[in-house]
Design a protein around this motif. Structure first.
Motif, PDB file in Angstrom:
ATOM      1  N   ASN A   1     -18.677  21.034  -0.469  1.00  0.00           N
ATOM      2  CA  ASN A   1     -20.036  21.367  -0.910  1.00  0.00           C
ATOM      3  C   ASN A   1     -20.641  20.240  -1.751  1.00  0.00           C
ATOM      4  O   ASN A   1     -21.796  19.859  -1.556  1.00  0.00           O
ATOM      5  N   ILE A   2     -19.846  19.705  -2.674  1.00  0.00           N
ATOM      6  CA  ILE A   2     -20.368  18.624  -3.517  1.00  0.00           C
ATOM      7  C   ILE A   2     -20.683  17.401  -2.658  1.00  0.00           C
ATOM      8  O   ILE A   2     -21.694  16.729  -2.859  1.00  0.00           O
ATOM      9  N   SER A   3     -19.831  17.136  -1.656  1.00  0.00           N
ATOM     10  CA  SER A   3     -20.069  15.945  -0.831  1.00  0.00           C
ATOM     11  C   SER A   3     -21.312  16.114   0.043  1.00  0.00           C
ATOM     12  O   SER A   3     -21.978  15.148   0.380  1.00  0.00           O
ATOM     13  N   LEU A   4     -21.662  17.351   0.397  1.00  0.00           N
ATOM     14  CA  LEU A   4     -22.856  17.563   1.211  1.00  0.00           C
ATOM     15  C   LEU A   4     -24.130  17.409   0.388  1.00  0.00           C
ATOM     16  O   LEU A   4     -25.141  16.929   0.886  1.00  0.00           O
ATOM     17  N   ARG A   5     -24.081  17.838  -0.888  1.00  0.00           N
ATOM     18  CA  ARG A   5     -25.293  17.791  -1.724  1.00  0.00           C
ATOM     19  C   ARG A   5     -24.931  17.331  -3.137  1.00  0.00           C
ATOM     20  O   ARG A   5     -24.989  18.122  -4.082  1.00  0.00           O
ATOM     21  N   PRO A   6     -24.550  16.068  -3.290  1.00  0.00           N
ATOM     22  CA  PRO A   6     -24.081  15.623  -4.610  1.00  0.00           C
ATOM     23  C   PRO A   6     -25.129  15.737  -5.702  1.00  0.00           C
ATOM     24  O   PRO A   6     -24.792  15.876  -6.869  1.00  0.00           O
ATOM     25  N   GLY A   7     -26.423  15.687  -5.340  1.00  0.00           N
ATOM     26  CA  GLY A   7     -27.459  15.746  -6.359  1.00  0.00           C
ATOM     27  C   GLY A   7     -27.986  17.142  -6.607  1.00  0.00           C
ATOM     28  O   GLY A   7     -28.926  17.333  -7.388  1.00  0.00           O
ATOM     29  N   ALA A   8     -27.397  18.142  -5.964  1.00  0.00           N
ATOM     30  CA  ALA A   8     -27.965  19.497  -6.009  1.00  0.00           C
ATOM     31  C   ALA A   8     -28.058  20.060  -7.426  1.00  0.00           C
ATOM     32  O   ALA A   8     -28.978  20.793  -7.745  1.00  0.00           O
ATOM     33  N   LEU A   9     -27.103  19.682  -8.296  1.00  0.00           N
ATOM     34  CA  LEU A   9     -27.104  20.252  -9.648  1.00  0.00           C
ATOM     35  C   LEU A   9     -28.224  19.708 -10.520  1.00  0.00           C
ATOM     36  O   LEU A   9     -28.440  20.180 -11.622  1.00  0.00           O
ATOM     37  N   ASP A  10     -28.935  18.690 -10.009  1.00  0.00           N
ATOM     38  CA  ASP A  10     -30.029  18.100 -10.765  1.00  0.00           C
ATOM     39  C   ASP A  10     -31.327  18.909 -10.623  1.00  0.00           C
ATOM     40  O   ASP A  10     -32.361  18.543 -11.169  1.00  0.00           O
ATOM     41  N   ALA A  11     -31.291  20.009  -9.875  1.00  0.00           N
ATOM     42  CA  ALA A  11     -32.508  20.795  -9.627  1.00  0.00           C
ATOM     43  C   ALA A  11     -33.035  21.406 -10.928  1.00  0.00           C
ATOM     44  O   ALA A  11     -32.281  21.641 -11.876  1.00  0.00           O
ATOM     45  N   LYS A  12     -34.349  21.658 -10.929  1.00  0.00           N
ATOM     46  CA  LYS A  12     -35.009  22.113 -12.166  1.00  0.00           C
ATOM     47  C   LYS A  12     -34.394  23.385 -12.765  1.00  0.00           C
ATOM     48  O   LYS A  12     -34.203  23.448 -13.988  1.00  0.00           O
ATOM     49  N   PRO A  13     -34.066  24.400 -11.971  1.00  0.00           N
ATOM     50  CA  PRO A  13     -33.494  25.613 -12.604  1.00  0.00           C
ATOM     51  C   PRO A  13     -32.216  25.324 -13.385  1.00  0.00           C
ATOM     52  O   PRO A  13     -31.955  25.951 -14.416  1.00  0.00           O
ATOM     53  N   TYR A  14     -31.422  24.367 -12.900  1.00  0.00           N
ATOM     54  CA  TYR A  14     -30.180  24.031 -13.597  1.00  0.00           C
ATOM     55  C   TYR A  14     -30.476  23.270 -14.888  1.00  0.00           C
ATOM     56  O   TYR A  14     -29.898  23.541 -15.939  1.00  0.00           O
ATOM     57  N   ARG A  15     -31.398  22.309 -14.797  1.00  0.00           N
ATOM     58  CA  ARG A  15     -31.769  21.556 -16.009  1.00  0.00           C
ATOM     59  C   ARG A  15     -32.351  22.519 -17.056  1.00  0.00           C
ATOM     60  O   ARG A  15     -32.035  22.445 -18.239  1.00  0.00           O
ATOM     61  N   ASP A  16     -33.222  23.427 -16.598  1.00  0.00           N
ATOM     62  CA  ASP A  16     -33.828  24.388 -17.524  1.00  0.00           C
ATOM     63  C   ASP A  16     -32.769  25.274 -18.174  1.00  0.00           C
ATOM     64  O   ASP A  16     -32.858  25.610 -19.360  1.00  0.00           O
TER      65      ASP A  16
ATOM     66  N   VAL B   1     -24.518  16.305 -17.316  1.00  0.00           N
ATOM     67  CA  VAL B   1     -23.925  17.466 -16.657  1.00  0.00           C
ATOM     68  C   VAL B   1     -24.568  17.711 -15.288  1.00  0.00           C
ATOM     69  O   VAL B   1     -23.904  18.169 -14.359  1.00  0.00           O
ATOM     70  N   THR B   2     -25.864  17.346 -15.151  1.00  0.00           N
ATOM     71  CA  THR B   2     -26.521  17.614 -13.864  1.00  0.00           C
ATOM     72  C   THR B   2     -26.290  16.486 -12.853  1.00  0.00           C
ATOM     73  O   THR B   2     -26.681  16.609 -11.706  1.00  0.00           O
ATOM     74  N   SER B   3     -25.665  15.394 -13.283  1.00  0.00           N
ATOM     75  CA  SER B   3     -25.361  14.322 -12.318  1.00  0.00           C
ATOM     76  C   SER B   3     -23.870  14.275 -12.010  1.00  0.00           C
ATOM     77  O   SER B   3     -23.360  13.306 -11.457  1.00  0.00           O
ATOM     78  N   GLN B   4     -23.157  15.343 -12.358  1.00  0.00           N
ATOM     79  CA  GLN B   4     -21.703  15.307 -12.182  1.00  0.00           C
ATOM     80  C   GLN B   4     -21.262  15.221 -10.723  1.00  0.00           C
ATOM     81  O   GLN B   4     -20.193  14.716 -10.436  1.00  0.00           O
ATOM     82  N   GLY B   5     -22.099  15.729  -9.803  1.00  0.00           N
ATOM     83  CA  GLY B   5     -21.747  15.631  -8.387  1.00  0.00           C
ATOM     84  C   GLY B   5     -21.549  14.190  -7.960  1.00  0.00           C
ATOM     85  O   GLY B   5     -20.625  13.860  -7.212  1.00  0.00           O
ATOM     86  N   HIS B   6     -22.425  13.291  -8.465  1.00  0.00           N
ATOM     87  CA  HIS B   6     -22.303  11.869  -8.104  1.00  0.00           C
ATOM     88  C   HIS B   6     -21.023  11.272  -8.697  1.00  0.00           C
ATOM     89  O   HIS B   6     -20.317  10.507  -8.035  1.00  0.00           O
ATOM     90  N   HIS B   7     -20.740  11.610  -9.968  1.00  0.00           N
ATOM     91  CA  HIS B   7     -19.505  11.104 -10.587  1.00  0.00           C
ATOM     92  C   HIS B   7     -18.284  11.599  -9.814  1.00  0.00           C
ATOM     93  O   HIS B   7     -17.331  10.862  -9.580  1.00  0.00           O
TER      94      HIS B   7
END
Ligand code: ZN
Ligand code: ZN
Length: 349
Positions: free
Chosen positions: A123-138, A153-159
């Motif tokens: 899942n992370i490899s398919l959408r590494p930036g997904a956690l950066d979405a506004k609802p998560y940041r909010d 924390v919202t860029s952890q998929g890339h790391h």
């Protein structure tokens, strides 16, 4: 966020870990090796389990060149002459699954893991930036997290992806309650949540050893975190449940072979220490919320007194949040939104 306690009554039958590229036999037909990690926690333990005409591998290290070199040294050194039969991965954290794709391809072996570990990594490899979405940041911001830590924390998929080689296209699913036979010995597959979803552990009744992965470690309290994708999740409640399950199903006398630090005896004592550690943290939160309602961000320094960099802050924050959500589930705390838009928790009663 690891925390340490030194006054426990555990015993450590192996005083020193194996050197890089070396192995130590820690139980009949079980070799222990260490892989360096470029973090404060500077190593991960891997194990090789006798599997008839070869070795089954448990966990891999992260997917970087140093780890590949250590694997080459192991394969051409102490493991030479016997094949590697299969790879078992305990959970989807990069220090355990990182090199799984590379090892399975290079050695032409199957990957055995839990469905959640496999799909979580994919899942992370398919959408590494997904956690950066506004609802998560909010979510993090309304609980008081600083912008620095939100970015982290919202860029952890890339790391994560920098440390993980792409998984093989298929896997063999292991489920808690299964019996896995390796080299004629039966292993009870135990699954536990809290540190990572559906983390796998293996107990060998015949020779009384327990491959505990990151669930029970001698001097580290495994990180337990709430993540924005499941804002009301209760990983601490699940972790405490898992500790109870381990105490019920694995005997106190077992040799624990953990994912980090030294093998030890004293499993039940360690499970109690870990549960006590979390209970003490809940009491600190309870005391603080007696004074006035708090955001999760205001609870972090109550639990972690030292200065934290953004990386440590993201883990400390999510760990504090796990305690808050647990106390809400246990009906000690209630959560409300203040006039300033921040979410705070206060005591019930
Ligand atoms: Zn882990
Ligand atoms: Zn680990």
């Amino acid at each position: 966020m690891p925390s340490r306690s030194d006054e426990s009554c555990l015993s450590f039958p192996f005083a020193e870990p194996p050197g890089t590229g070396g192995v130590i036999e820690v139980a009949p037909g079980v070799l222990w090796a260490r892989i360096p990690l470029p973090f404060r926690l500077d190593h991960v333990n891997i194990y090789l389990i006798d599997d008839s005409d070869g070795w089954a591998v448990l966990d891999t290290g992260i997917g970087d060149d140093t780890t590949r070199e250590v694997w080459q040294a192991l394969l051409s050194g102490p493991l030479a002459g016997r094949r590697i039969t299969r790879l078992i991965v305990s959970h989807y954290h990069p220090d355990h699954i990182g090199l799984a794709g590379w090892l399975c391809q290079k050695l032409n072996i199957p990957l055995l893991t839990s469905q959640t570990s496999y799909l979580g990594c994919i899942n992370i490899s398919l959408r590494p930036g997904a956690l950066d979405a506004k609802p998560y940041r909010d979510f993090y911001a309304t609980h008081g997290m600083t912008p620095d830590a939100v970015d982290r924390v919202t860029s952890q998929g890339h790391h994560y992806l920098k440390m993980v080689t792409p998984l093989p296209p298929t896997f063999q699913r292991l489920v808690g309650g299964d019996t896995l036979t390796l080299g004629g010995r039966d292993f009870e597959v135990i699954s536990g949540d809290g540190h990572a979803p559906e983390q796998l552990m293996l107990y060998c009744p015949a020779d009384n050893f327990f491959l505990a992965a990151d669930q029970v470690i001698a001097k580290i309290s495994p990180n337990i975190s709430v993540w924005a994708v499941e804002p009301d999740g209760d990983p601490l409640g699940l972790y405490l449940r898992s500790l109870r399950c381990i105490r019920k199903n694995v005997p106190a006398s077992t040799l624990v072979l953990p994912g980090h630090q030294l093998p030890f005896r004293g499993l039940h004592e360690r499970c109690v220490e870990l549960a006590d550690h979390h209970a003490a943290r809940c009491r600190l939160i309870d005391d603080a919320c007696r004074e006035r309602p708090r955001t999760v961000a205001e609870i972090v320094p109550i639990l972690f007194s030292r200065a934290l960099d953004p990386h440590q802050m993201s883990f400390a924050f999510s760990e504090a949040h796990a305690h808050v959500n647990y106390m809400i589930r246990q009906k000690f705390l209630t959560q409300f939104v203040g006039r300033d838009g921040a979410v705070r928790v206060g005591r019930i009663g």
